[in-house]
Motif scaffolding. Sequence first.
Motif, PDB file in Angstrom:
ATOM      1  N   GLU A 124      71.994  28.939  -0.825  1.00  0.00           N
ATOM      2  CA  GLU A 124      71.073  27.401  -0.613  1.00  0.00           C
ATOM      3  C   GLU A 124      70.012  27.946   0.423  1.00  0.00           C
ATOM      4  O   GLU A 124      68.787  27.536   0.431  1.00  0.00           O
ATOM      5  N   ARG A 125      70.595  28.752   1.544  1.00  0.00           N
ATOM      6  CA  ARG A 125      69.600  29.060   2.655  1.00  0.00           C
ATOM      7  C   ARG A 125      68.457  29.742   2.369  1.00  0.00           C
ATOM      8  O   ARG A 125      67.437  29.607   2.567  1.00  0.00           O
ATOM      9  N   ILE A 126      68.896  30.659   1.208  1.00  0.00           N
ATOM     10  CA  ILE A 126      67.739  31.705   0.891  1.00  0.00           C
ATOM     11  C   ILE A 126      66.803  30.906   0.006  1.00  0.00           C
ATOM     12  O   ILE A 126      65.743  30.935  -0.037  1.00  0.00           O
ATOM     13  N   GLU A 127      67.385  29.996  -0.708  1.00  0.00           N
ATOM     14  CA  GLU A 127      66.373  29.293  -1.622  1.00  0.00           C
ATOM     15  C   GLU A 127      65.405  28.488  -0.691  1.00  0.00           C
ATOM     16  O   GLU A 127      64.416  28.108  -1.061  1.00  0.00           O
ATOM     17  N   MET A 128      65.983  27.785   0.320  1.00  0.00           N
ATOM     18  CA  MET A 128      65.338  26.704   1.238  1.00  0.00           C
ATOM     19  C   MET A 128      64.155  27.880   1.805  1.00  0.00           C
ATOM     20  O   MET A 128      63.022  27.173   1.987  1.00  0.00           O
ATOM     21  N   GLU A 129      64.499  28.963   2.374  1.00  0.00           N
ATOM     22  CA  GLU A 129      63.436  29.767   2.902  1.00  0.00           C
ATOM     23  C   GLU A 129      62.316  30.081   1.907  1.00  0.00           C
ATOM     24  O   GLU A 129      61.185  30.228   2.398  1.00  0.00           O
ATOM     25  N   ARG A 130      62.775  30.290   0.740  1.00  0.00           N
ATOM     26  CA  ARG A 130      61.575  30.684  -0.335  1.00  0.00           C
ATOM     27  C   ARG A 130      60.841  29.459  -0.526  1.00  0.00           C
ATOM     28  O   ARG A 130      59.687  29.693  -1.040  1.00  0.00           O
ATOM     29  N   ALA A 131      61.503  28.314  -0.751  1.00  0.00           N
ATOM     30  CA  ALA A 131      60.796  27.255  -0.952  1.00  0.00           C
ATOM     31  C   ALA A 131      59.595  27.071   0.195  1.00  0.00           C
ATOM     32  O   ALA A 131      58.487  26.469   0.047  1.00  0.00           O
ATOM     33  N   GLU A 132      60.303  27.103   1.376  1.00  0.00           N
ATOM     34  CA  GLU A 132      59.122  26.609   2.573  1.00  0.00           C
ATOM     35  C   GLU A 132      58.126  27.970   2.579  1.00  0.00           C
ATOM     36  O   GLU A 132      56.901  27.404   2.934  1.00  0.00           O
ATOM     37  N   GLU A 133      58.396  29.184   2.223  1.00  0.00           N
ATOM     38  CA  GLU A 133      57.330  30.129   2.149  1.00  0.00           C
ATOM     39  C   GLU A 133      56.595  29.649   1.077  1.00  0.00           C
ATOM     40  O   GLU A 133      55.044  29.816   1.200  1.00  0.00           O
ATOM     41  N   ALA A 134      56.836  29.256   0.062  1.00  0.00           N
ATOM     42  CA  ALA A 134      56.024  28.846  -1.154  1.00  0.00           C
ATOM     43  C   ALA A 134      55.166  27.637  -0.664  1.00  0.00           C
ATOM     44  O   ALA A 134      53.767  27.527  -1.081  1.00  0.00           O
ATOM     45  N   LYS A 135      55.621  26.792   0.075  1.00  0.00           N
ATOM     46  CA  LYS A 135      54.970  25.620   0.484  1.00  0.00           C
ATOM     47  C   LYS A 135      53.673  26.070   1.496  1.00  0.00           C
ATOM     48  O   LYS A 135      52.668  25.433   1.341  1.00  0.00           O
ATOM     49  N   GLN A 136      54.203  26.847   2.528  1.00  0.00           N
ATOM     50  CA  GLN A 136      53.128  27.434   3.363  1.00  0.00           C
ATOM     51  C   GLN A 136      52.194  27.934   2.840  1.00  0.00           C
ATOM     52  O   GLN A 136      50.868  28.050   3.034  1.00  0.00           O
ATOM     53  N   ALA A 137      52.432  28.911   1.645  1.00  0.00           N
ATOM     54  CA  ALA A 137      51.259  29.638   0.721  1.00  0.00           C
ATOM     55  C   ALA A 137      50.353  28.723   0.197  1.00  0.00           C
ATOM     56  O   ALA A 137      49.142  28.921   0.127  1.00  0.00           O
ATOM     57  N   ALA A 138      51.038  27.592  -0.362  1.00  0.00           N
ATOM     58  CA  ALA A 138      50.120  26.692  -1.148  1.00  0.00           C
ATOM     59  C   ALA A 138      49.332  26.014  -0.204  1.00  0.00           C
ATOM     60  O   ALA A 138      47.954  25.827  -0.277  1.00  0.00           O
ATOM     61  N   LYS A 139      49.781  25.636   1.107  1.00  0.00           N
ATOM     62  CA  LYS A 139      49.042  24.986   2.070  1.00  0.00           C
ATOM     63  C   LYS A 139      47.863  25.796   2.512  1.00  0.00           C
ATOM     64  O   LYS A 139      46.814  25.392   2.598  1.00  0.00           O
ATOM     65  N   ASN A 140      48.248  27.128   2.575  1.00  0.00           N
ATOM     66  CA  ASN A 140      47.369  28.086   3.218  1.00  0.00           C
ATOM     67  C   ASN A 140      45.896  28.219   2.048  1.00  0.00           C
ATOM     68  O   ASN A 140      44.762  28.141   2.260  1.00  0.00           O
ATOM     69  N   GLU A 141      46.623  28.395   0.890  1.00  0.00           N
ATOM     70  CA  GLU A 141      45.452  28.540  -0.235  1.00  0.00           C
ATOM     71  C   GLU A 141      44.519  27.195  -0.410  1.00  0.00           C
ATOM     72  O   GLU A 141      43.379  27.357  -0.530  1.00  0.00           O
ATOM     73  N   GLN A 142      45.077  26.118  -0.090  1.00  0.00           N
ATOM     74  CA  GLN A 142      44.418  24.820  -0.163  1.00  0.00           C
ATOM     75  C   GLN A 142      43.609  24.614   0.985  1.00  0.00           C
ATOM     76  O   GLN A 142      42.327  24.386   0.928  1.00  0.00           O
ATOM     77  N   SER A 143      43.860  25.135   2.085  1.00  0.00           N
ATOM     78  CA  SER A 143      43.130  24.936   3.283  1.00  0.00           C
ATOM     79  C   SER A 143      41.764  26.173   2.864  1.00  0.00           C
ATOM     80  O   SER A 143      40.722  25.887   3.384  1.00  0.00           O
ATOM     81  N   GLN A 144      42.050  27.229   2.315  1.00  0.00           N
ATOM     82  CA  GLN A 144      41.138  28.121   2.182  1.00  0.00           C
ATOM     83  C   GLN A 144      40.114  27.824   1.054  1.00  0.00           C
ATOM     84  O   GLN A 144      38.843  28.088   1.122  1.00  0.00           O
ATOM     85  N   GLN A 145      40.626  27.163   0.040  1.00  0.00           N
ATOM     86  CA  GLN A 145      39.594  26.387  -0.976  1.00  0.00           C
ATOM     87  C   GLN A 145      38.847  25.303  -0.294  1.00  0.00           C
ATOM     88  O   GLN A 145      37.615  25.334  -0.702  1.00  0.00           O
ATOM     89  N   SER A 146      39.300  24.766   0.416  1.00  0.00           N
ATOM     90  CA  SER A 146      38.442  23.521   1.190  1.00  0.00           C
ATOM     91  C   SER A 146      37.386  24.086   1.860  1.00  0.00           C
ATOM     92  O   SER A 146      36.291  23.578   1.937  1.00  0.00           O
ATOM     93  N   GLU A 147      37.750  25.230   2.703  1.00  0.00           N
ATOM     94  CA  GLU A 147      36.840  26.048   3.328  1.00  0.00           C
ATOM     95  C   GLU A 147      35.672  26.614   2.430  1.00  0.00           C
ATOM     96  O   GLU A 147      34.677  26.284   2.743  1.00  0.00           O
ATOM     97  N   ASN A 148      36.060  26.649   1.550  1.00  0.00           N
ATOM     98  CA  ASN A 148      34.966  27.667   0.461  1.00  0.00           C
ATOM     99  C   ASN A 148      34.319  26.515  -0.147  1.00  0.00           C
ATOM    100  O   ASN A 148      32.800  26.667  -0.368  1.00  0.00           O
ATOM    101  N   ASN A 149      34.697  25.503  -0.526  1.00  0.00           N
ATOM    102  CA  ASN A 149      33.982  24.387  -1.218  1.00  0.00           C
ATOM    103  C   ASN A 149      33.237  23.411  -0.059  1.00  0.00           C
ATOM    104  O   ASN A 149      32.025  22.873  -0.464  1.00  0.00           O
ATOM    105  N   ASN A 150      33.569  23.504   1.020  1.00  0.00           N
ATOM    106  CA  ASN A 150      32.692  22.690   2.115  1.00  0.00           C
ATOM    107  C   ASN A 150      32.367  23.716   3.093  1.00  0.00           C
ATOM    108  O   ASN A 150      33.095  23.686   4.304  1.00  0.00           O
TER     109      ASN A 150
END
Length: 144
Positions: free
Chosen positions: A109-135
């Motif tokens: 469970e701990r490893i799954e939580m860590e992977r989910a948190e990393e995926a969440k951070q990656a999606a957040k970073n990707e979204q912020s990069q896209q918003s910077e590129n679009n605006n």
Amino acid sequence: MSARLIAQLVVSLGTVVGRAFFAAYKQAAANAAAGGGAAAARGGAREGAVDALTRKTGMSIEEACQILNVTKEAELEKILKNYEHLFNVNETAKGGSFYIQSKVVRAKERIEMERAEEAKQAAKNEQSQQSENNNPSSPPPPSS
């Protein structure tokens, strides 16, 4: 004469206990001043550096990896394979340990939580990069 010995014994014992109590109080006050009594009891300065998932689960990612005998970057298939093996080996019906079995479950469970948190951070970073590129930022003001 015996009353005098008993009195001396009580006074000596009281002095020893009093000094021990005073030394313990002094040490507790020093621990509280250094970082709080509860933090010192849990592990001192190490507790301040622990991430939120470790506090939530009570298990660090390193401990979880050691329990499942994998590295932090291991493939999900290897983690699941090791989990299933350790879970089945420690089945209580087969004479295994319920404690170890529950540790194996918590490690997965701990490893799954860590992977989910990393995926969440990656999606957040990707979204912020896209918003910077679009605006794109506004162009600099014209110089006179």
